[in-house]
Design an enzyme around this catalytic site. Structure first.
Site, PDB file in Angstrom:
ATOM      1  N   LYS A   4       6.718  -6.203   1.635  1.00  0.00           N
ATOM      2  CA  LYS A   4       7.550  -5.114   1.106  1.00  0.00           C
ATOM      3  C   LYS A   4       8.424  -4.523   2.213  1.00  0.00           C
ATOM      4  O   LYS A   4       9.633  -4.368   2.045  1.00  0.00           O
ATOM      5  CB  LYS A   4       6.638  -4.019   0.538  1.00  0.00           C
ATOM      6  N   ASN A   5       7.797  -4.209   3.348  1.00  0.00           N
ATOM      7  CA  ASN A   5       8.542  -3.489   4.381  1.00  0.00           C
ATOM      8  C   ASN A   5       9.581  -4.360   5.080  1.00  0.00           C
ATOM      9  O   ASN A   5      10.515  -3.839   5.692  1.00  0.00           O
ATOM     10  CB  ASN A   5       7.581  -2.884   5.404  1.00  0.00           C
ATOM     11  N   CYS A  29       6.581  13.531   3.152  1.00  0.00           N
ATOM     12  CA  CYS A  29       5.854  12.904   2.046  1.00  0.00           C
ATOM     13  C   CYS A  29       4.390  13.217   2.241  1.00  0.00           C
ATOM     14  O   CYS A  29       4.024  13.957   3.141  1.00  0.00           O
ATOM     15  CB  CYS A  29       6.118  11.411   1.996  1.00  0.00           C
ATOM     16  N   ARG A  82       8.157  13.372   8.130  1.00  0.00           N
ATOM     17  CA  ARG A  82       8.691  12.076   8.603  1.00  0.00           C
ATOM     18  C   ARG A  82      10.144  12.273   9.007  1.00  0.00           C
ATOM     19  O   ARG A  82      11.057  12.065   8.226  1.00  0.00           O
ATOM     20  CB  ARG A  82       8.532  11.020   7.507  1.00  0.00           C
ATOM     21  N   ASP A 106      -0.922   1.574   8.708  1.00  0.00           N
ATOM     22  CA  ASP A 106      -0.990   1.187   7.293  1.00  0.00           C
ATOM     23  C   ASP A 106      -2.308   0.488   6.931  1.00  0.00           C
ATOM     24  O   ASP A 106      -2.535   0.193   5.758  1.00  0.00           O
ATOM     25  CB  ASP A 106       0.200   0.279   6.927  1.00  0.00           C
ATOM     26  N   ARG A 137       3.573   1.056  -5.858  1.00  0.00           N
ATOM     27  CA  ARG A 137       4.728   0.992  -4.958  1.00  0.00           C
ATOM     28  C   ARG A 137       4.600  -0.188  -3.998  1.00  0.00           C
ATOM     29  O   ARG A 137       5.621  -0.720  -3.541  1.00  0.00           O
ATOM     30  CB  ARG A 137       4.833   2.283  -4.130  1.00  0.00           C
TER      31      ARG A 137
HETATM   32  C1  UD1 Z   1       7.490   2.218   8.557  1.00  0.00           C
HETATM   33  C2  UD1 Z   1       6.782   1.656   7.350  1.00  0.00           C
HETATM   34  C3  UD1 Z   1       5.467   2.394   7.108  1.00  0.00           C
HETATM   35  C4  UD1 Z   1       4.631   2.427   8.377  1.00  0.00           C
HETATM   36  C5  UD1 Z   1       5.439   2.934   9.564  1.00  0.00           C
HETATM   37  C6  UD1 Z   1       4.686   2.846  10.878  1.00  0.00           C
HETATM   38  C7  UD1 Z   1       8.598   0.908   5.963  1.00  0.00           C
HETATM   39  C8  UD1 Z   1       9.391   1.091   4.723  1.00  0.00           C
HETATM   40  N1  UD1 Z   1       7.639   1.798   6.197  1.00  0.00           N
HETATM   41  O1  UD1 Z   1       7.826   3.570   8.230  1.00  0.00           O
HETATM   42  O2  UD1 Z   1       4.762   1.720   6.070  1.00  0.00           O
HETATM   43  O3  UD1 Z   1       3.518   3.280   8.178  1.00  0.00           O
HETATM   44  O4  UD1 Z   1       6.653   2.167   9.697  1.00  0.00           O
HETATM   45  O5  UD1 Z   1       4.305   1.541  11.137  1.00  0.00           O
HETATM   46  O6  UD1 Z   1       8.796  -0.049   6.687  1.00  0.00           O
HETATM   47  N2  UD1 Z   1       9.628   9.189  13.928  1.00  0.00           N
HETATM   48  C9  UD1 Z   1      10.330  10.174  14.592  1.00  0.00           C
HETATM   49  N3  UD1 Z   1      11.688  10.220  14.415  1.00  0.00           N
HETATM   50  C10 UD1 Z   1      12.356   9.317  13.635  1.00  0.00           C
HETATM   51  C11 UD1 Z   1      11.619   8.321  12.977  1.00  0.00           C
HETATM   52  C12 UD1 Z   1      10.245   8.273  13.142  1.00  0.00           C
HETATM   53  O7  UD1 Z   1       9.745  10.988  15.314  1.00  0.00           O
HETATM   54  O8  UD1 Z   1      13.575   9.428  13.525  1.00  0.00           O
HETATM   55  C13 UD1 Z   1       8.166   9.121  14.098  1.00  0.00           C
HETATM   56  C14 UD1 Z   1       7.405   9.195  12.779  1.00  0.00           C
HETATM   57  O9  UD1 Z   1       7.208  10.522  12.344  1.00  0.00           O
HETATM   58  C15 UD1 Z   1       6.112   8.475  13.135  1.00  0.00           C
HETATM   59  C16 UD1 Z   1       6.578   7.411  14.121  1.00  0.00           C
HETATM   60  O10 UD1 Z   1       7.845   7.857  14.607  1.00  0.00           O
HETATM   61  O11 UD1 Z   1       5.245   9.367  13.797  1.00  0.00           O
HETATM   62  C17 UD1 Z   1       6.741   6.032  13.519  1.00  0.00           C
HETATM   63  O12 UD1 Z   1       7.548   6.126  12.336  1.00  0.00           O
HETATM   64  P1  UD1 Z   1       8.459   4.913  11.851  1.00  0.00           P
HETATM   65  O13 UD1 Z   1       8.073   3.686  12.585  1.00  0.00           O
HETATM   66  O14 UD1 Z   1       9.877   5.340  11.883  1.00  0.00           O
HETATM   67  O15 UD1 Z   1       8.013   4.780  10.328  1.00  0.00           O
HETATM   68  P2  UD1 Z   1       8.915   4.352   9.096  1.00  0.00           P
HETATM   69  O16 UD1 Z   1       9.963   3.400   9.539  1.00  0.00           O
HETATM   70  O17 UD1 Z   1       9.306   5.544   8.315  1.00  0.00           O
END
Ligand code: UD1
Length: 421
Positions: free
Chosen positions: A22-23, A117, A122, A308, A400
């Site tokens: 999915k991701n 969420c 996030r 995850d 989902r």
């Molecule tokens: C993706 C995955 C999710 C998984 C996560 C971590 C998808 C659709 N989702 O989510 O299933 O749990 O990676 O492996 O692929 N952060 C910041 N600033 C930002 C972005 C992120 O501080 O601009 C922080 C987040 O709060 C979190 C960490 O960085 O603590 C990692 O988040 P991130 O890798 O960005 O997660 P997603 O891409 O949202």
């Protein structure tokens, strides 16, 4: 609303197949719809609500999408629409992926701010920082992120945040940089296999990305990208969930299509906990010849233990003698499932981002509620391991990310049915 009714205590036996990731599919579909100037055919795509929600966003942006027999056909549109509205983005946080590609392709993007969420806040600051470094002007107005740039220009940047690298920010900025003038270097890039899969897809579209799968990505901008045919990697989290399903039911399960190379940390912790894993070319056989043993887990960015898989492992540790600990390093509040597991007789105490799990011999079935995707998955696992009946509600969270979960699990002997109100 649908619910899952599970009668626990059945040993799972047989072969269960893993779907496409999915991701990985989500950003790949975005790239195909917005960055390419011709059609793409993407194989091994899971039939999931998250994919439907993303396709709804891509259709609003002018693309035509069709998912048939695990193949997603994407035709880019006329390139005039640049707004991803609140109603769609709130259903699908990954809609933020359209931001970088839209600004790269059209010079403007307007995307609803995704917000938090159930697993906590996030932020998207790293996505915005990366795009600003490529020369985009970014403003937040009435709940929307608006990014503008006449032409993105390659830049050097460091993209790690307080909890390590970001999958989403790396993917977003990498997509934008493929069409920028000059070379972009992203240091502190996420190394997750889903980011690498996106990079491989972009390269198949004509992009020039080096360092794929490492923390330093070098992206030489190109003038245009074309559609392509591609097969998405298997879903390592679904595979890991099925491996735990075999373990918690003391069964013997072959997880077909489980990607060994992406499941290192998960496999290591399962083995440490006493689960026997025998890898074959096309998957892994899961057996439980010994009593389980307590383990200590800390989630981290790839190749560390994936956040995850944290909930699912908590389910296993709930029925593992001794005291196990889990430290959540990515989403510090991601323990909503602990209280639901405690309703089934588990003994889990959460303090800050640490959980202490005192293993019990058996859980007992109970009515429980899914609060997010993986928190829902562990309730299904716990229900299959528990004595008696478990009713899991709010399973739209599970839908989902898990394709036909009840059919797949029933196929290897679980007593699980879906009922609609
Ligand atoms: C993706 C995955 C999710 C998984 C996560 C971590 C998808 C659709 N989702 O989510 O299933 O749990 O990676 O492996 O692929 N952060 C910041 N600033 C930002 C972005 C992120 O501080 O601009 C922080 C987040 O709060 C979190 C960490 O960085 O603590 C990692 O988040 P991130 O890798 O960005 O997660 P997603 O891409 O949202």
């Amino acid at each position: 609303m649908d619910r899952l009714i599970i009668n626990g205590g059945k040993q799972l036996k047989g072969t269960i197949s893993v779907s496409g990731s999915k991701n990985a599919t989500l950003p790949i579909a975005v790239a195909a719809a917005i960055l390419a100037d011709s059609s793409s055919v993407i194989h091994n795509v899971p039939n999931l609500n998250d994919i439907d929600s993303l396709c709804a966003v891509l259709e609003v942006l002018g693309a035509t999408t069709k998912l048939e027999n695990s193949t997603l056909y994407i035709e880019p549109g006329d390139r005039s629409a640049y707004e991803a509205p609140y109603d769609l983005v709130r259903k699908m946080r990954a809609s933020i992926y359209v931001l970088g590609p839209l600004v790269a392709r059209l010079g403007i993007a307007k995307v609803s701010f995704p917000g938090g969420c159930a697993i906590g806040p996030r932020p998207v600051d790293l996505h915005l920082k990366g795009l600003q470094q490529l020369g985009a002007e970014v403003e937040i107005d009435s709940g929307y992120i608006i990014a503008r740039a006449n032409r993105l220009v390659g830049a050097e940047m460091y993209l790690r945040g307080p909890h390590g690298s970001s999958v989403g920010a790396t993917a977003n900025v990498m997509m934008a940089a493929t069409l920028a003038d000059g070379t972009t270097t992203i240091r502190g890039a996420a190394c997750e296999p889903e980011v690498a899969d996106l990079a491989n897809f972009l390269n198949a579209m004509g992009a020039d990305i080096g360092g794929v799968g490492t923390s330093t990505l070098t992206i030489h901008g190109v003038k245009q990208l074309h559609g392509t045919e591609y097969t998405v990697i298997p879903d390592r989290i679904e595979a890991g969930t099925f491996m735990v399903a075999g373990a918690v039911t003391k069964g013997e399960v072959f997880v077909k299509g489980a990607p060994a190379e992406h499941l290192g940390a998960t496999s290591e912790k399962l083995i440490e906990a006493g689960v026997q894993l025998d890898w074959a070319d096309d998957g892994v056989r899961v057996r439980t010849p010994r009593d389980f043993q307590a383990v200590h887990i800390a989630t981290d960015t790839y190749p560390g233990f994936p956040t995850d898989m944290q909930a699912q492992m908590m389910g296993l540790l709930s029925i593992t003698p001794g005291i196990s600990t889990i430290t959540e390093g990515i989403y510090l509040d991601r323990f909503m499932h602990a209280s639901e597991l405690n309703r089934m007789g588990a003994d889990i105490r959460v303090e800050g981002n640490h959980a202490v799990v005192r293993g019990k011999l058996r859980l007992s079935g109970a009515p429980v509620m899914a609060s997010d995707l993986r928190a829902g998955a562990v309730l299904v696992l716990a229900g299959m391991a528990a004595a008696g009946e478990t009713v899991v509600s709010r399973i739209y969270h599970i839908d989902r990310g898990y394709e036909n979960i009840e059919q797949k699990l029933a196929g290897i002997g679980a007593d699980i049915i879906r009922v609609s109100d």
